[in-house]
Write an enzyme that holds these catalytic residues in place. Sequence first.
Site, PDB file in Angstrom:
ATOM      1  N   ASP A  48      45.656   7.725  48.830  1.00  0.00           N
ATOM      2  CA  ASP A  48      44.958   8.274  47.799  1.00  0.00           C
ATOM      3  C   ASP A  48      45.792   9.742  47.809  1.00  0.00           C
ATOM      4  O   ASP A  48      46.447  10.224  48.754  1.00  0.00           O
ATOM      5  CB  ASP A  48      43.371   8.582  48.207  1.00  0.00           C
ATOM      6  CG  ASP A  48      42.906   9.279  46.809  1.00  0.00           C
ATOM      7  OD1 ASP A  48      43.375   9.076  45.839  1.00  0.00           O
ATOM      8  OD2 ASP A  48      41.764   9.685  47.203  1.00  0.00           O
ATOM      9  N   ASN A  96      47.815  10.442  44.974  1.00  0.00           N
ATOM     10  CA  ASN A  96      49.376  10.086  44.251  1.00  0.00           C
ATOM     11  C   ASN A  96      49.164  11.431  43.018  1.00  0.00           C
ATOM     12  O   ASN A  96      50.137  11.806  42.648  1.00  0.00           O
ATOM     13  CB  ASN A  96      49.418   8.945  43.638  1.00  0.00           C
ATOM     14  CG  ASN A  96      49.767   7.820  44.868  1.00  0.00           C
ATOM     15  OD1 ASN A  96      50.175   8.271  45.820  1.00  0.00           O
ATOM     16  ND2 ASN A  96      49.601   6.522  44.452  1.00  0.00           N
ATOM     17  N   HIS A 134      52.427   7.653  41.821  1.00  0.00           N
ATOM     18  CA  HIS A 134      52.401   6.340  42.188  1.00  0.00           C
ATOM     19  C   HIS A 134      53.644   5.827  42.602  1.00  0.00           C
ATOM     20  O   HIS A 134      53.931   5.057  43.414  1.00  0.00           O
ATOM     21  CB  HIS A 134      51.688   5.586  40.819  1.00  0.00           C
ATOM     22  CG  HIS A 134      50.344   5.836  40.776  1.00  0.00           C
ATOM     23  ND1 HIS A 134      49.441   6.202  41.542  1.00  0.00           N
ATOM     24  CD2 HIS A 134      49.840   6.004  39.501  1.00  0.00           C
ATOM     25  CE1 HIS A 134      48.327   6.644  41.005  1.00  0.00           C
ATOM     26  NE2 HIS A 134      48.566   6.570  39.794  1.00  0.00           N
ATOM     27  N   LEU A 140      55.408  -8.432  60.253  1.00  0.00           N
ATOM     28  CA  LEU A 140      54.085  -7.965  59.769  1.00  0.00           C
ATOM     29  C   LEU A 140      53.611  -8.462  58.453  1.00  0.00           C
ATOM     30  O   LEU A 140      54.226  -9.039  57.539  1.00  0.00           O
ATOM     31  CB  LEU A 140      54.521  -6.442  59.259  1.00  0.00           C
ATOM     32  CG  LEU A 140      53.173  -5.674  58.870  1.00  0.00           C
ATOM     33  CD1 LEU A 140      53.322  -4.241  59.484  1.00  0.00           C
ATOM     34  CD2 LEU A 140      53.443  -5.524  57.526  1.00  0.00           C
TER      35      LEU A 140
HETATM   36  C1  FPP Z   1      45.335   6.780  44.360  1.00  0.00           C
HETATM   37  O1  FPP Z   1      45.737   7.932  44.029  1.00  0.00           O
HETATM   38  C2  FPP Z   1      46.419   5.713  44.473  1.00  0.00           C
HETATM   39  C3  FPP Z   1      46.242   4.690  43.699  1.00  0.00           C
HETATM   40  C4  FPP Z   1      44.937   4.310  42.700  1.00  0.00           C
HETATM   41  C5  FPP Z   1      47.224   3.638  43.225  1.00  0.00           C
HETATM   42  C6  FPP Z   1      48.109   3.541  44.611  1.00  0.00           C
HETATM   43  C7  FPP Z   1      49.269   2.477  44.141  1.00  0.00           C
HETATM   44  C8  FPP Z   1      50.180   2.441  44.777  1.00  0.00           C
HETATM   45  C9  FPP Z   1      50.954   3.469  45.734  1.00  0.00           C
HETATM   46  C10 FPP Z   1      51.396   1.524  44.103  1.00  0.00           C
HETATM   47  C11 FPP Z   1      51.296   0.071  44.855  1.00  0.00           C
HETATM   48  C12 FPP Z   1      52.251  -0.852  44.647  1.00  0.00           C
HETATM   49  C13 FPP Z   1      52.579  -1.594  45.370  1.00  0.00           C
HETATM   50  C14 FPP Z   1      53.801  -2.729  44.966  1.00  0.00           C
HETATM   51  C15 FPP Z   1      51.843  -2.244  46.654  1.00  0.00           C
HETATM   52  P1  FPP Z   1      45.142   8.663  42.624  1.00  0.00           P
HETATM   53  O2  FPP Z   1      45.608   8.297  41.486  1.00  0.00           O
HETATM   54  O3  FPP Z   1      43.491   8.345  42.769  1.00  0.00           O
HETATM   55  O4  FPP Z   1      45.348  10.276  43.244  1.00  0.00           O
HETATM   56  P2  FPP Z   1      44.581  11.438  42.804  1.00  0.00           P
HETATM   57  O5  FPP Z   1      43.114  11.176  43.766  1.00  0.00           O
HETATM   58  O6  FPP Z   1      45.499  12.633  43.613  1.00  0.00           O
HETATM   59  O7  FPP Z   1      44.141  11.566  41.593  1.00  0.00           O
END
Ligand code: FPP
Length: 238
Positions: free
Chosen positions: A16, A18, A33, A127
């Site tokens: 969380d 991003n 992301h 893994l």
């Molecule tokens: C939460 O941050 C994150 C997500 C909903 C997406 C996470 C996905 C990835 C890192 C990509 C994964 C891809 C692969 C190929 C495994 P948020 O958007 O809720 O952040 P915020 O809380 O700051 O708004």
Amino acid sequence: MQAVAAVPRHLAIVMDGNGRWAKKRHLPRFFGHKAGVDTLVKLIGTCQARGIEHLTVYAFSSENWRRPEDEVSGLMGLVIVAVTKYLTKLARDGVRIVIIGDRESVSDRLRRAWNEAEALTRDNKGLTLSVAFNYGGRWDIVRACQRAMADGLSAGQITEASLSSYLATAHAPDPDLLIRTGGEMRISNFLLWQMAYTEMVFSDCLWPDFNDAALDAALTAFAGRERRFGDVAPAAAR
Ligand code: FPP
């Protein structure tokens, strides 16, 4: 039963923060992301080096469809790009990729990318990376019941062990440790059944900033936990 925790065999992560990471840099959320994927790929190598056997990450929840359309399509596209960019490296590093989640409602292109990633890495012995995509803990439990019924199990044959074998995570032990970054302290419909006795570490770090030192701090916290699985504390501690 008491067990001394050392290195978690199975680590689960809610990645969380991003969006906030991108906002701090005046960038669209997508870039958060994107940076998050790079962080994940780096962390996979560290997890392997630390002896972690299973890593399960929450990449897209059943509820994430409620996000703005451009963010959802951005995330879908990002996965396809990430598979193209990193699959060869992960396969070479011995990583086995398993997708857990509902594949029915994702695009054919994305489904093909997931299928390719799984097929290419099926026999790898390093893994196991389980990517929870279009996943929800409640969805997983309901689907497990439906699959058990479709197999003709009677009510008496539904046990914790038999139901577990129908979950999307049947290939992995229950998580020993959950790390959630981004400062929130909740499970958000992640591995609801599987986390009955999982230790949890919450970090204020935004996911793209999560690094080896932050992982090691969480592993140290885990190693200091006394896992009792419902048993009483030892007499000395009471
Ligand atoms: C939460 O941050 C994150 C997500 C909903 C997406 C996470 C996905 C990835 C890192 C990509 C994964 C891809 C692969 C190929 C495994 P948020 O958007 O809720 O952040 P915020 O809380 O700051 O708004």
